[in-house]
Design a protein around this motif. Structure first.
Motif, PDB file in Angstrom:
ATOM      1  N   LYS A   9       0.804  -1.219   0.000  1.00 56.09           N
ATOM      2  CA  LYS A   9       0.000   0.000   0.000  1.00 56.09           C
ATOM      3  C   LYS A   9       0.844   1.280   0.000  1.00 56.09           C
ATOM      4  O   LYS A   9       0.567   2.212  -0.753  1.00 56.09           O
ATOM      5  N   ALA A  10       1.882   1.291   0.828  1.00 55.28           N
ATOM      6  CA  ALA A  10       2.672   2.521   0.957  1.00 55.28           C
ATOM      7  C   ALA A  10       3.318   2.894  -0.367  1.00 55.28           C
ATOM      8  O   ALA A  10       3.289   4.061  -0.780  1.00 55.28           O
ATOM      9  N   MET A  61       0.819   6.757  -6.721  1.00 56.63           N
ATOM     10  CA  MET A  61      -0.465   7.442  -6.968  1.00 56.63           C
ATOM     11  C   MET A  61      -0.304   8.947  -6.706  1.00 56.63           C
ATOM     12  O   MET A  61      -0.741   9.777  -7.504  1.00 56.63           O
ATOM     13  N   ASN A  62       0.334   9.270  -5.587  1.00 60.58           N
ATOM     14  CA  ASN A  62       0.559  10.684  -5.239  1.00 60.58           C
ATOM     15  C   ASN A  62       1.442  11.372  -6.271  1.00 60.58           C
ATOM     16  O   ASN A  62       1.189  12.509  -6.666  1.00 60.58           O
ATOM     17  N   SER A 117      -0.549  11.984  -9.403  1.00 61.18           N
ATOM     18  CA  SER A 117      -1.578  13.011  -9.173  1.00 61.18           C
ATOM     19  C   SER A 117      -0.970  14.407  -9.089  1.00 61.18           C
ATOM     20  O   SER A 117      -1.503  15.357  -9.643  1.00 61.18           O
ATOM     21  N   LYS A 118       0.171  14.502  -8.391  1.00 64.25           N
ATOM     22  CA  LYS A 118       0.821  15.809  -8.252  1.00 64.25           C
ATOM     23  C   LYS A 118       1.251  16.358  -9.596  1.00 64.25           C
ATOM     24  O   LYS A 118       1.401  17.565  -9.763  1.00 64.25           O
ATOM     25  N   ASN A 119       1.484  15.464 -10.551  1.00 64.84           N
ATOM     26  CA  ASN A 119       1.916  15.905 -11.874  1.00 64.84           C
ATOM     27  C   ASN A 119       0.744  16.019 -12.846  1.00 64.84           C
ATOM     28  O   ASN A 119       0.935  16.059 -14.061  1.00 64.84           O
ATOM     29  N   GLY A 120      -0.439  16.062 -12.283  1.00 69.74           N
ATOM     30  CA  GLY A 120      -1.623  16.373 -13.084  1.00 69.74           C
ATOM     31  C   GLY A 120      -2.281  15.192 -13.766  1.00 69.74           C
ATOM     32  O   GLY A 120      -3.152  15.379 -14.619  1.00 69.74           O
ATOM     33  N   LYS A 158      -4.744  11.953 -13.917  1.00 67.46           N
ATOM     34  CA  LYS A 158      -5.886  11.313 -13.276  1.00 67.46           C
ATOM     35  C   LYS A 158      -5.584   9.820 -13.290  1.00 67.46           C
ATOM     36  O   LYS A 158      -5.381   9.241 -14.358  1.00 67.46           O
ATOM     37  N   TYR A 204      -6.435   5.833 -12.483  1.00 70.43           N
ATOM     38  CA  TYR A 204      -7.484   4.834 -12.256  1.00 70.43           C
ATOM     39  C   TYR A 204      -6.821   3.560 -11.737  1.00 70.43           C
ATOM     40  O   TYR A 204      -6.283   2.775 -12.521  1.00 70.43           O
ATOM     41  N   ASP A 248      -7.602   2.840   0.343  1.00 68.37           N
ATOM     42  CA  ASP A 248      -8.008   4.202   0.701  1.00 68.37           C
ATOM     43  C   ASP A 248      -8.533   4.963  -0.507  1.00 68.37           C
ATOM     44  O   ASP A 248      -8.894   6.131  -0.394  1.00 68.37           O
ATOM     45  N   VAL A 249      -8.516   4.336  -1.657  1.00 68.91           N
ATOM     46  CA  VAL A 249      -9.057   4.964  -2.873  1.00 68.91           C
ATOM     47  C   VAL A 249      -9.980   3.967  -3.563  1.00 68.91           C
ATOM     48  O   VAL A 249      -9.953   2.783  -3.261  1.00 68.91           O
ATOM     49  N   LYS A 250     -10.767   4.461  -4.487  1.00 66.34           N
ATOM     50  CA  LYS A 250     -11.621   3.571  -5.261  1.00 66.34           C
ATOM     51  C   LYS A 250     -10.735   2.760  -6.206  1.00 66.34           C
ATOM     52  O   LYS A 250     -10.010   3.320  -7.035  1.00 66.34           O
ATOM     53  N   PRO A 297     -14.806   4.139 -15.521  1.00 64.40           N
ATOM     54  CA  PRO A 297     -15.574   5.160 -16.232  1.00 64.40           C
ATOM     55  C   PRO A 297     -15.036   5.385 -17.649  1.00 64.40           C
ATOM     56  O   PRO A 297     -15.784   5.685 -18.565  1.00 64.40           O
TER      57      PRO A 297
END
Lengths: 142, 584
Positions: free
Chosen positions: A24-25, A31-32, A35-38, A40, A42, A53-55, A64
């Protein structure tokens, strides 16, 4: 197969195949960083969707939309099995966590299916601190 | 989906143990000054411990795990083994780590202090005598630093210290040199305070600690006798721990959490993303109770503190409660460190909130009305409203916590305050009541906090219920990152693809996933239990949940968890404990 680089990521969406609760870590860090680099992201795990902790999506029908870029964090054998479904669902390029995952069999299948491939930990490209040092020695251009 | 705190305590077990290692190492300062080559001996012993522990940890966990606890064990054991042959020292280290720690399951799972277990073992082989240290002013830094560690297990520490000092006094040898030589502070602040092997029960801690300190020092001052007494203390502590955990008390300590919103005080701004209706006069004084209740019902006023339940049902419950005394508490605590909108409302909508309180008093003749907040400087209400300041600690804004604090009423887990005649409403709910009653306005909008956790800028935003979260972020936050929503920064979750603002949404934040390292090495520090507002033995519940023993976890009062996230925030092992208790 090329090294992980920014040009490899077209669009701003990534399918994270092998988002694991046992690791997980590390998965959270990736994931972080994305995300920080813009991007999205999945996350996908075909075995389970609980304990996160996320979908986390369990199959392609649940997603989607299927991004054109996938990041694969699986063992080599599992990665081999994942390539065809990825191609069938619209993925065009795959980033493997390392060259151990992207072995000859995996790369050959990607080539046959016309998938672009790259290898390298995304943290070397998008992370900070020691990950940058790792990237520098691995020859990753930021 | 589970909620979790988006911020975490920066301290970890490894930090704590590293500071402890430095402290214990300083006990060797007199030797290092007189014989610098002894530093090499010390390094060799510590390295041996680190290597052995790392190897065993790797075999156990199949991955590299920090072994700093073994360095502490070696440092504690070193004063005993430094004068023994090298092989004896290595045997001592092996005994400490294998017999004292790993045989029980690793760090934090051991019943006996590993270093003390090794002392006992070596005590059977060699005539180890007390005192252990040479009195020297060079010991003062170590002694001073050691004193701070008594806080880890304060009662056993005080008990042992008292017992040892009493023994010295009765032996007519109580002086500074003896205190240094016998290592009174070393044993009572460093050794007995090992949280994994020492009880947190105050009475047992003091009594057993005093016995463990007095008996060997007075009757047979040898290291073997002292280590035996400490091992007995460890064993009894373990047995006490097996029968603790079932508690009905409410802990009022709370945690002081620094707000991640740094621009709260100076740059606070409201971004009215929906149209603000102008306020006009309202003659609520002439309204009948039924009319007021009907207006609140028709306009769907709901609890805006985070519950999202219809306010009218709460009002009806208070009316029907039959309580002799009825209380109204307006909750302006906003104890969640990531929220700022209630503070903004108290500054900018105080007159309307005040009228809302009057409307509620018209509806139900409350015996007493309280307004609680962290900062009451600029609050001014009618004389019948008593403004109370509560500490700025989390989760003081949780109903059960402040009802107990304010009125002395304990509300059971399966009840709510309304049944006891206590009506608790969030400031924004009171504002919504005022607008519903006086302007017949539907509660279809609400103020929330939108936080950019990268820049630390918080926005107060008025949004429509049902609006897309991603749209709001796009219009307010510049940073890229993951989007979270929830009741606050301590109770948030990652936003789903098409997440909408709901009645329970108080916060939208852009940031990163919190780093729960889920370390295997819980040192049983007890912070989760100490800071749990419901007084739960969180560690025990989490272990039971991990083992799949949900019924037993339930029987340990897991259902009383209010899901505040404090345990996940505070855990030094980086465990997401709240997720485990939430499984119940």
């Amino acid at each position: 197969m090329e090294k992980v680089n920014k040009a490899f990521f077209e669009g701003n969406e990534i399918l994270f195949v092998g988002y694991s609760s046992r690791n997980k870590a590390f998965c959270s860090s990736i994931m972080n960083a994305f995300s920080k680099n813009g991007f999205k992201v999945y996350p996908m795990n075909t075995k389970t969707k609980d304990g996160f902790d996320v979908k986390v999506y369990q199959d392609f029908t649940e997603l989607p939309k299927v991004p054109e870029t996938a990041y694969v964090l699986l063992k080599s054998g599992n990665a081999l099995n994942a390539i065809k479904p990825l191609k069938e669902n619209g993925v065009k390029r795959i980033l493997f966590q390392n060259e151990k995952i992207a072995d000859k069999g995996v790369l050959e299948q990607c080539r046959q299916l016309g998938l672009e491939t790259a290898a390298g930990c995304p943290m070397m490209l998008f992370g900070s601190g020691l990950h940058r040092v790792h990237g520098f020695f691995a020859g990753v251009k930021r | 989906m589970n909620t979790y705190p988006l911020i975490r305590n920066r301290w970890s077990n490894e930090h704590l143990l590293a500071v402890l290692f430095i402290t214990v190492s300083l006990y060797q300062l007199p030797d290092w000054v007189s014989s610098p080559v002894s530093i090499l001996h010390y390094i060799l012993i510590v390295t041996a411990a680190l290597l052995l522990d790392s190897a065993i940890n790797y075999l156990r966990y199949k991955k590299p795990v920090c072994a700093v606890s073994s360095a502490v064990t070696a440092a504690v054991l070193y004063p005993v083994i430094k004068d023994l042959p090298g092989w004896a020292g290595l045997i001592g280290i092996a005994a400490a780590l294998i017999v004292g720690k790993h045989i029980w399951g690793g760090t934090g799972k051991n019943i006996f202090n590993p270093a003390v277990a090794a002392m006992f073992f070596l005590g059977m082989m060699f005539p180890l005598r007390l005192p252990l240290f040479q009195p020297s002013y060079l010991l003062i830094p170590a002694l001073l630093l050691s004193l701070s560690f008594i806080i880890v297990r304060v009662f056993p520490g005080i008990g042992l210290m008292t017992g040892m000092l009493t023994a010295l006094f009765l032996s007519n040898s109580l002086n500074l040199a003896s205190i240094m030589a016998y290592g009174i502070i070393f044993w009572s602040c460093i050794v007995i305070t090992d949280p994994a092997t020492s009880t947190d029960n105050p009475i047992a801690g003091i009594l057993l600690g005093a016995l463990a300190g007095f008996t060997p020092l007075y009757f047979k001052p040898s290291l073997f006798a002292l280590s035996t007494a400490l091992l007995i203390f460890n064993g009894i502590s373990f047995l006490i721990g097996q029968y603790s955990g079932r508690t009905n008390s409410i802990s009022l300590s709370g945690v002081k959490i620094k707000s991640p919103i740094t621009a709260m005080k100076t740059d606070i701004e409201v971004e009215a993303l929906t149209e603000e209706l102008p306020y006009v006069g309202c003659s609520w004084e002439n309204m009948k109770a039924e009319y007021i209740l009907d207006r609140i019902k028709q306009n769907d006023v709901f609890g805006m503190g985070g519950a999202g339940f219809p306010t009218v049902s709460k009002l009806e419950k208070v009316i029907e409660s039959g309580a002799k005394k009825k209380y109204l508490i307006i909750n302006g605590m906003e104890c969640d460190p990531g929220l700022i909108h209630d503070k903004w409302l108290m500054s900018n909508r105080q007159a309307q909130i005040s009228k809302g309180i009057s409307v509620l008093n018209m509806l139900i003749g409350f015996n007493k009305t309280y307004f609680i907040a962290k900062n009451i400087e600029n609050l001014s209400f009618s004389p019948r409203v008593e403004v109370k300041q509560l500490p700025d600690r989390y989760p003081y804004g949780a109903e059960r916590i402040f009802v107990k604090k304010l009125l002395g009423i304990s509300i059971p887990a399966d009840s709510n305050s309304a049944q006891y005649g206590v009506l608790i409403l969030n400031v924004q709910t009171v504002l919504a009541i005022y607008e519903a009653v006086c302007f017949d306005k539907k509660a279809a909008e609400r103020f929330i906090t939108v936080a950019d956790l990268f820049s630390g800028i918080g926005h107060v935003v008025k949004v429509k219920i049902g609006e897309r979260v991603s749209d709001i972020v796009e219009r307010t936050v510049g940073s890229k990152g993951m989007i979270f929503v929830g009741g606050g920064i301590m109770q948030a979750h990652a936003a789903l693809e098409d997440e909408l603002v709901s009645k329970t949404t108080n916060l939208i934040a852009v940031g990163t996933l919190p780093k729960y390292k889920e370390s295997h090495q819980c040192i049983n520090c007890g912070l989760c239990k100490l800071y749990c507002p419901m007084g739960l033995d969180v560690k025990k519940i989490a272990e039971l949940v991990d083992e799949g023993r949900l019924v037993e976890a339930y029987n340990n009062n897991a259902r009383r968890c209010i899901n505040c996230g404090t345990c996940s925030y505070i855990c030094l092992a980086g465990k997401h404990l709240a997720a485990r208790t939430a499984k119940n």
